[in-house]
Write a protein that holds these residues in place. Sequence first.
Motif, PDB file in Angstrom:
ATOM      1  N   GLY A  48       0.891  -1.143   0.078  1.00 56.45           N
ATOM      2  CA  GLY A  48       0.012   0.070  -0.042  1.00 56.45           C
ATOM      3  C   GLY A  48       1.037   1.317   0.199  1.00 56.45           C
ATOM      4  N   LYS A  51      -0.346   3.407  -4.426  1.00 58.75           N
ATOM      5  CA  LYS A  51      -1.757   3.123  -4.464  1.00 58.75           C
ATOM      6  C   LYS A  51      -2.206   2.326  -5.751  1.00 58.75           C
ATOM      7  CE  LYS A  51      -2.467   4.923  -0.316  1.00 58.75           C
ATOM      8  NZ  LYS A  51      -1.865   4.143   0.675  1.00 58.75           N
ATOM      9  N   SER A  52      -1.550   2.784  -6.981  1.00 59.28           N
ATOM     10  CA  SER A  52      -2.076   2.237  -8.116  1.00 59.28           C
ATOM     11  C   SER A  52      -0.937   1.838  -9.129  1.00 59.28           C
ATOM     12  CB  SER A  52      -2.952   3.200  -8.857  1.00 59.28           C
ATOM     13  OG  SER A  52      -2.148   4.402  -9.319  1.00 59.28           O
TER      14      SER A  52
END
Length: 174
Positions: A48, A51-52
Amino acid sequence: MKSSEPSAGAASLQAAPHAKLSSEQHELLQRLGRFSAPYLKEKLLSTGKIKSSDEYDQAFSEFKKFSALTVIYPDKSLGMVSEEIDEVWHQFILFTHQYQSFGDDILGRYLHHVPDTSETRIPDSSAQNFFQSYNEVFGPVPDIWGAHDLNQFVAASGCDASASCTGTVREGVG
């Protein structure tokens, strides 16, 4: 070497039209553009910290640009001014074999991470050195680096932005 094979998302790193680079420096940018680290992407996404996939691609591309600058300007202390990109660097270092190969095979040298401590002081000029060097080679500095209106910032004298760490390149370290 698997990690240096091009990936579907790998893109070349382009110098700005005004950049004055040698053919060796252009070749460095080509090698960096082809370099991918899917293991690093997996790690950063799974924790995490990123995030992407798109966020990773931008952060990793900017880390590669930072790495290029440390080779292009070996005598300058270049501050790492982005916490996000610094996190990419920290996680990459944990993959010790791949990180050493990245230095040896892609950069031609080992890229040391030097944190700012009382024992290893980062020069006050390191942030300004980074912004000026980035602008000279790649053009305007993107917002991911944590500063806004950087064209004005770079043009101003007396940069007072802080850098939490710096990169130095040394040959023959392994």
